[in-house]
Structures are given as structure tokens and as C-alpha cells.
Design a protein around this motif. Structure first.
Motif, PDB file in Angstrom:
ATOM      1  N   ALA A  31      -4.767  64.884 -27.498  1.00 11.44           N
ATOM      2  CA  ALA A  31      -6.021  65.170 -26.771  1.00 11.44           C
ATOM      3  C   ALA A  31      -6.546  65.143 -26.358  1.00 11.44           C
ATOM      4  O   ALA A  31      -6.989  65.349 -24.932  1.00 11.44           O
ATOM      5  N   GLU A  32      -6.774  63.934 -25.969  1.00  6.09           N
ATOM      6  CA  GLU A  32      -7.575  62.787 -24.998  1.00  6.09           C
ATOM      7  C   GLU A  32      -6.741  61.654 -24.482  1.00  6.09           C
ATOM      8  O   GLU A  32      -6.496  61.215 -25.481  1.00  6.09           O
ATOM      9  N   GLY A  33      -7.189  60.753 -23.720  1.00  7.63           N
ATOM     10  CA  GLY A  33      -6.319  59.716 -23.308  1.00  7.63           C
ATOM     11  C   GLY A  33      -4.619  59.651 -23.614  1.00  7.63           C
ATOM     12  O   GLY A  33      -4.156  60.203 -22.325  1.00  7.63           O
ATOM     13  N   SER A  34      -4.383  58.121 -23.715  1.00 10.40           N
ATOM     14  CA  SER A  34      -3.192  58.567 -23.798  1.00 10.40           C
ATOM     15  C   SER A  34      -2.551  58.344 -25.910  1.00 10.40           C
ATOM     16  O   SER A  34      -2.986  57.971 -26.495  1.00 10.40           O
ATOM     17  N   LEU A  35      -0.609  58.099 -25.973  1.00  8.54           N
ATOM     18  CA  LEU A  35      -0.852  58.179 -27.216  1.00  8.54           C
ATOM     19  C   LEU A  35       0.434  57.006 -26.702  1.00  8.54           C
ATOM     20  O   LEU A  35       1.078  56.716 -25.745  1.00  8.54           O
ATOM     21  N   GLU A  36       0.813  56.709 -28.285  1.00  2.00           N
ATOM     22  CA  GLU A  36       1.739  55.855 -27.699  1.00  2.00           C
ATOM     23  C   GLU A  36       3.223  55.784 -29.003  1.00  2.00           C
ATOM     24  O   GLU A  36       3.018  56.413 -30.187  1.00  2.00           O
ATOM     25  N   ILE A  59       1.207  58.167 -20.516  1.00  3.21           N
ATOM     26  CA  ILE A  59       1.664  57.810 -23.140  1.00  3.21           C
ATOM     27  C   ILE A  59       2.769  56.518 -22.594  1.00  3.21           C
ATOM     28  O   ILE A  59       3.226  56.209 -21.719  1.00  3.21           O
ATOM     29  N   VAL A  60       2.797  55.783 -23.556  1.00  2.00           N
ATOM     30  CA  VAL A  60       2.490  53.953 -23.502  1.00  2.00           C
ATOM     31  C   VAL A  60       3.797  53.985 -24.341  1.00  2.00           C
ATOM     32  O   VAL A  60       3.491  54.001 -25.460  1.00  2.00           O
ATOM     33  N   PHE A  61       4.921  53.375 -24.797  1.00  2.00           N
ATOM     34  CA  PHE A  61       6.180  53.225 -24.281  1.00  2.00           C
ATOM     35  C   PHE A  61       5.756  51.723 -25.124  1.00  2.00           C
ATOM     36  O   PHE A  61       6.004  50.807 -24.434  1.00  2.00           O
ATOM     37  N   HIS A  62       6.420  51.655 -25.913  1.00  3.92           N
ATOM     38  CA  HIS A  62       6.180  50.315 -26.667  1.00  3.92           C
ATOM     39  C   HIS A  62       7.537  50.198 -27.322  1.00  3.92           C
ATOM     40  O   HIS A  62       7.924  50.379 -28.465  1.00  3.92           O
ATOM     41  N   ARG A  63       8.402  49.074 -26.758  1.00  7.57           N
ATOM     42  CA  ARG A  63       9.532  49.181 -26.996  1.00  7.57           C
ATOM     43  C   ARG A  63      10.011  48.061 -28.503  1.00  7.57           C
ATOM     44  O   ARG A  63       9.704  46.254 -27.482  1.00  7.57           O
ATOM     45  N   ALA A  64      10.466  48.192 -29.371  1.00  5.51           N
ATOM     46  CA  ALA A  64      10.915  47.207 -30.441  1.00  5.51           C
ATOM     47  C   ALA A  64      11.767  47.139 -30.430  1.00  5.51           C
ATOM     48  O   ALA A  64      12.166  46.719 -31.287  1.00  5.51           O
ATOM     49  N   ASP A  65      12.940  47.607 -30.129  1.00  4.16           N
ATOM     50  CA  ASP A  65      14.391  48.286 -29.802  1.00  4.16           C
ATOM     51  C   ASP A  65      15.377  47.004 -28.705  1.00  4.16           C
ATOM     52  O   ASP A  65      14.704  47.329 -28.227  1.00  4.16           O
ATOM     53  N   ASN A  87       9.343  44.121 -26.983  1.00  3.36           N
ATOM     54  CA  ASN A  87       7.890  43.655 -27.048  1.00  3.36           C
ATOM     55  C   ASN A  87       7.034  43.689 -26.158  1.00  3.36           C
ATOM     56  O   ASN A  87       6.422  43.228 -26.064  1.00  3.36           O
ATOM     57  N   LYS A  88       7.186  44.819 -25.396  1.00  2.00           N
ATOM     58  CA  LYS A  88       5.811  44.707 -24.698  1.00  2.00           C
ATOM     59  C   LYS A  88       5.320  46.466 -24.328  1.00  2.00           C
ATOM     60  O   LYS A  88       6.735  46.780 -24.745  1.00  2.00           O
ATOM     61  N   LYS A  89       4.411  47.057 -23.990  1.00  2.00           N
ATOM     62  CA  LYS A  89       3.936  48.421 -23.596  1.00  2.00           C
ATOM     63  C   LYS A  89       4.031  48.954 -21.958  1.00  2.00           C
ATOM     64  O   LYS A  89       3.868  47.916 -20.915  1.00  2.00           O
ATOM     65  N   THR A  90       4.554  49.359 -21.691  1.00  2.00           N
ATOM     66  CA  THR A  90       5.311  50.380 -20.824  1.00  2.00           C
ATOM     67  C   THR A  90       4.488  51.813 -20.054  1.00  2.00           C
ATOM     68  O   THR A  90       4.313  52.669 -21.417  1.00  2.00           O
ATOM     69  N   VAL A  91       3.202  52.013 -19.439  1.00  2.00           N
ATOM     70  CA  VAL A  91       2.773  53.211 -19.745  1.00  2.00           C
ATOM     71  C   VAL A  91       3.507  53.792 -18.475  1.00  2.00           C
ATOM     72  O   VAL A  91       3.854  53.386 -17.529  1.00  2.00           O
ATOM     73  N   ILE A  92       3.499  54.984 -18.840  1.00  2.00           N
ATOM     74  CA  ILE A  92       3.741  56.463 -18.298  1.00  2.00           C
ATOM     75  C   ILE A  92       3.038  57.865 -17.777  1.00  2.00           C
ATOM     76  O   ILE A  92       2.484  58.259 -18.849  1.00  2.00           O
TER      77      ILE A  92
END
Length: 118
Positions: A31-36, A59-65, A87-92
Motif C-alpha cells: 500500500a505504501e513504501g516498500s515490501l521485503e 521491493i527489497v529482496f533479501h537473499r538468504a539462499d 545475506n544482504k538486502k537489494t532494493v529494486i
């Protein structure tokens, strides 16, 4: 003994039918802002994202795989291809999009997701 084997077989058939034909993932709305989105265990969590049309979103992608397949994210319709460090977050950042569905996936298309714009 045969009764238990038949019951287990029927239970497996029901599980397979549910998994492949009846299971529907829930859409997560931004709805607002971003989503992980968590990239873990061979899937994107959540894999189905719903956003409003004509609004920019992140959209913030957090790769833990650690599997190599999870390293790249591609949204072909938007010409987005991004490396996801472990193990880091990437903002798209998504531009204001018209209504439609935009698939995203890893480089081998083993991990799949969808952005629904309404």
C-alpha cells in the motif's frame, strides 16, 4: 497392513492434487513504501505481490539462499536484471507501471514470482 498402505497412497494423491491444482498463494499488497521479499529455500516469500497502478514502489529482496540460482533476479518486462548478494538486502525500484502482470524469476527460472499491478 494393506489398508494402511492404501490410506497412505490416497493421502499422497490428495496432497499432490492440492499442491499442483488447488493451492493458490495469497497476494501481498504494497500500500505504501516498500515490501521485503525473502529469497530462501528455493522460493520467493512472498512470491505474489500486488501493487497499485501508476505508483512508484520499491521491493527489497533479501537473499538468504546460498544456491547460485538465487543470485540473479530478473524482471524481463521491465528490463531489470540485478545480482542479489548473499545475506544482504537489494532494493529494486519499480517505476509507475500500467495495469498488468510482471513475472520475476532467477536466471534459470527455478524461483518464480509475479507482480500484479491494478
Amino acid at each position: 497392513m494393506m489398508l494402511w498402505i492404501n490410506l497412505v497412497g490416497i493421502a499422497l494423491i490428495v496432497l499432490i492434487v492440492w499442491w499442483f491444482w488447488l493451492y493458490k498463494e495469497h497476494n501481498i499488497s504494497i500500500a505504501e513504501g516498500s515490501l521485503e521479499v525473502l529469497v530462501k529455500d528455493g522460493i520467493y516469500q512472498p512470491a505474489h505481490i500486488k501493487i497499485r497502478a501508476n505508483e512508484e514502489r520499491q521491493i527489497v529482496f533479501h537473499r538468504a539462499d546460498g544456491t547460485p540460482c538465487a543470485e540473479m533476479l530478473s524482471i524481463p518486462d521491465l528490463d531489470i536484471s540485478e545480482r542479489l548478494p548473499l545475506n544482504k538486502k537489494t532494493v529494486i525500484s519499480l517505476p509507475a507501471l500500467p495495469s498488468g502482470e510482471y513475472a520475476f524469476h532467477c536466471q534459470m527460472q527455478m524461483y518464480k514470482g509475479k507482480i500484479t499491478v491494478q
